[in-house]
Design a protein around this motif. Structure first.
Motif, PDB file in Angstrom:
ATOM      1  N   PRO A  67       0.838  -1.204   0.000  1.00 18.27           N
ATOM      2  CA  PRO A  67       0.000   0.000   0.000  1.00 18.27           C
ATOM      3  C   PRO A  67       0.874   1.256   0.000  1.00 18.27           C
ATOM      4  O   PRO A  67       1.968   1.263   0.596  1.00 18.27           O
ATOM      5  N   GLY A  68       0.405   2.277  -0.669  1.00 19.23           N
ATOM      6  CA  GLY A  68       1.183   3.495  -0.835  1.00 19.23           C
ATOM      7  C   GLY A  68       1.788   4.051   0.433  1.00 19.23           C
ATOM      8  O   GLY A  68       2.930   4.521   0.437  1.00 19.23           O
ATOM      9  N   ARG A  69       1.061   3.982   1.527  1.00 17.84           N
ATOM     10  CA  ARG A  69       1.564   4.548   2.790  1.00 17.84           C
ATOM     11  C   ARG A  69       2.798   3.803   3.300  1.00 17.84           C
ATOM     12  O   ARG A  69       3.521   4.312   4.160  1.00 17.84           O
ATOM     13  N   ASN A  95      -6.118   7.479  -8.207  1.00 23.58           N
ATOM     14  CA  ASN A  95      -4.785   8.059  -8.408  1.00 23.58           C
ATOM     15  C   ASN A  95      -3.738   7.470  -7.462  1.00 23.58           C
ATOM     16  O   ASN A  95      -2.659   8.008  -7.301  1.00 23.58           O
ATOM     17  N   GLY A  96      -4.055   6.341  -6.855  1.00 19.00           N
ATOM     18  CA  GLY A  96      -3.108   5.690  -5.945  1.00 19.00           C
ATOM     19  C   GLY A  96      -1.798   5.317  -6.614  1.00 19.00           C
ATOM     20  O   GLY A  96      -0.724   5.432  -6.007  1.00 19.00           O
ATOM     21  N   ALA A  97      -1.853   4.885  -7.870  1.00 19.46           N
ATOM     22  CA  ALA A  97      -0.632   4.518  -8.584  1.00 19.46           C
ATOM     23  C   ALA A  97       0.235   5.758  -8.824  1.00 19.46           C
ATOM     24  O   ALA A  97       1.460   5.696  -8.718  1.00 19.46           O
ATOM     25  N   ASN A  98      -0.401   6.879  -9.138  1.00 15.06           N
ATOM     26  CA  ASN A  98       0.353   8.114  -9.344  1.00 15.06           C
ATOM     27  C   ASN A  98       1.044   8.545  -8.051  1.00 15.06           C
ATOM     28  O   ASN A  98       2.212   8.935  -8.061  1.00 15.06           O
ATOM     29  N   LYS A  99       0.317   8.474  -6.947  1.00 11.17           N
ATOM     30  CA  LYS A  99       0.893   8.847  -5.655  1.00 11.17           C
ATOM     31  C   LYS A  99       2.058   7.918  -5.296  1.00 11.17           C
ATOM     32  O   LYS A  99       3.088   8.363  -4.789  1.00 11.17           O
ATOM     33  N   ALA A 100       1.893   6.635  -5.563  1.00 13.21           N
ATOM     34  CA  ALA A 100       2.963   5.672  -5.286  1.00 13.21           C
ATOM     35  C   ALA A 100       4.170   5.939  -6.174  1.00 13.21           C
ATOM     36  O   ALA A 100       5.317   5.857  -5.712  1.00 13.21           O
ATOM     37  N   ALA A 101       3.925   6.270  -7.434  1.00 18.69           N
ATOM     38  CA  ALA A 101       5.027   6.568  -8.357  1.00 18.69           C
ATOM     39  C   ALA A 101       5.820   7.780  -7.874  1.00 18.69           C
ATOM     40  O   ALA A 101       7.051   7.796  -7.950  1.00 18.69           O
ATOM     41  N   ALA A 106      10.752   9.756  -5.660  1.00 16.47           N
ATOM     42  CA  ALA A 106      11.395  10.587  -4.643  1.00 16.47           C
ATOM     43  C   ALA A 106      12.431   9.792  -3.848  1.00 16.47           C
ATOM     44  O   ALA A 106      13.412  10.363  -3.363  1.00 16.47           O
ATOM     45  N   LEU A 107      12.218   8.482  -3.735  1.00 15.61           N
ATOM     46  CA  LEU A 107      13.163   7.615  -3.029  1.00 15.61           C
ATOM     47  C   LEU A 107      14.299   7.140  -3.935  1.00 15.61           C
ATOM     48  O   LEU A 107      15.174   6.395  -3.504  1.00 15.61           O
TER      49      LEU A 107
END
Length: 144
Positions: A67-69, A95-101, A106-107
């Motif tokens: 999960p994104g979090r 938009n969960g995939a966008n947030k995860a991307a 960023a990492l």
């Protein structure tokens, strides 16, 4: 009389080439993921970024659930920085995939979105898998 399609002129070919070529560096589609899996050419980590319950109910075969979090430095410590992540969520309405991307980039990880997500996968006629064990990747330290 001009159609609504031509009301705004198309970009010059050179600009269109650059735009559409660039888009392909950010995304892949369900068909390419499926073909890679069928051909034994899985050189990416397929990640379902939805919650564990949604993953458990049905996910793309071969996907892991993060999960994104939980996309954090600590959670991804076991993955080399050159690991290509392919992320997806429920579908075009999510938009969960966008947030995860964004988090993965960023990492410092290379990342692509599998456009269409679960909805696109099903639209292509592909089957989903159902989780039989802990739906969350054990590498990120979660327990069922």
């Amino acid at each position: 009389m001009t159609s609504l399609v031509r009301e705004i002129p198309a970009a010059p070919s050179a600009i269109a080439l650059m735009h559409f070529s660039n888009r392909l560096t950010f995304e892949t589609d369900c068909s390419d993921v499926h073909a890679s899996q069928q051909g034994g050419e899985v050189d990416f980590i397929l990640v379902d970024v939805r919650g564990p319950l949604a993953f458990e109910r049905g996910h793309v075969p071969g996907a892991i659930n993060i999960p994104g979090r939980l996309l954090t430095t600590e959670g991804l410590a076991g993955y080399p920085k050159n690991s290509l992540f392919v992320v997806y969520c429920a579908g075009p309405h999510c938009n969960g995939a966008n947030k995860a991307a964004v988090k993965l980039a960023a990492l410092g990880y290379p990342v692509k979105e599998m456009i269409g997500g679960v909805t696109g996968w099903l639209d292509e006629g592909f089957e989903l898998s159902v989780a039989e064990q802990c739906p969350v990747n054990a590498a990120i330290g979660c327990e069922c």
